[in-house]
Design an enzyme around this catalytic site. Sequence first.
Site, mmCIF file in Angstrom:
data_model
loop_
_atom_site.group_PDB
_atom_site.id
_atom_site.type_symbol
_atom_site.label_atom_id
_atom_site.label_comp_id
_atom_site.label_asym_id
_atom_site.label_seq_id
_atom_site.Cartn_x
_atom_site.Cartn_y
_atom_site.Cartn_z
ATOM 1 N N ASP A 133 33.421 26.152 67.329
ATOM 2 C CA ASP A 133 32.195 25.555 67.881
ATOM 3 C C ASP A 133 31.239 26.600 68.449
ATOM 4 O OD1 ASP A 133 33.528 23.257 67.291
ATOM 5 O OD2 ASP A 133 33.736 22.554 69.353
ATOM 6 N N ASP A 153 31.626 32.820 71.226
ATOM 7 C CA ASP A 153 30.328 32.571 71.864
ATOM 8 C C ASP A 153 30.432 32.256 73.353
ATOM 9 O OD1 ASP A 153 31.456 29.961 71.548
ATOM 10 O OD2 ASP A 153 29.458 29.116 71.791
ATOM 11 N N ASP A 185 36.288 31.989 66.670
ATOM 12 C CA ASP A 185 36.053 30.709 67.330
ATOM 13 C C ASP A 185 35.337 29.786 66.339
ATOM 14 O OD1 ASP A 185 35.484 28.768 69.414
ATOM 15 O OD2 ASP A 185 33.449 29.587 69.445
HETATM 16 MG MG MG Z 1 32.690 28.226 71.061
#
Ligand code: MG
Length: 270
Positions: A10, A213, A8
């Site tokens: 961000d 995340d 991922d």
């Molecule tokens: Mg993310």
Amino acid sequence: MRRVLFSDLDGTLLDLKSYSFARTLKSVGALKSQGIPIVFCSSKSRVEQEFYRDSMEVKDPFIVENGSAIFIPRGYFSQKIPYNTYVIDDYEVIALGKPVGFIRDVISKARESMGLSLLCYFDLPAEEVSMYTGLDLRSSRRAMEREFSETILKGRVTEGFNDYLKKNGLRNIPGSKFQTVVSDKADKGKAVDILISLYEKEWGGIISYGAGDSINDFEMLQSVHDPYLVQRPTGLWADLEDDTIKKVNGIGPSGWNKVAQIILEAPAHG
Ligand code: MG
């Protein structure tokens, strides 16, 4: 066996607030020097991801707009890709999702017939998108160049609206700030599965790692052999209800560095 990292962007490879990769660049270099591909897998568009690919000199395939499409640099795999592909610029593209033009049409028709006041990227100039997103003007322009999804910046979405999307093969993904409309065939997990099969065909077996995340990364993390979650800025991990997903200590980029370290230190299997 060769190793591949699916990541991922961000809040994982990039800092959640500043979008900076300053803290992960060294680990990116270490993985690259070991020939370990770093496959970006994010809600970001092609041009947004190209910015980070160019900046970090990452040259591997990448998955855009929530699993809507896989962009593979031409000639990256020596074997023919056994999926429907089309060529755009220097990529072979496997599209799982629907073109943005179709998605915008559906949104326009739905909000018109239901009298909803929804504001999307395509309604606004980049200056106004910047105001809503907090992105600088150049980043806003990149964010607006979408190929497979549309973002709703303002306005309340109704159940009827979501039903209308569904009838047209679309779905609404709630984000931390905005909602994104994509094809219901867009699937990060499926996109990761396809790339794993291509790497396996090329290299005859791989170990795949994943780093994310948030709940948005669940499909990706479920598709890899060795999935990791980094901490959110609160110090907590996203609640994914899957014990096989390992939690690393470290918020965003510092957690990502730990995952990179684990991969680099992994014994060569097989
Ligand atoms: Mg993310």
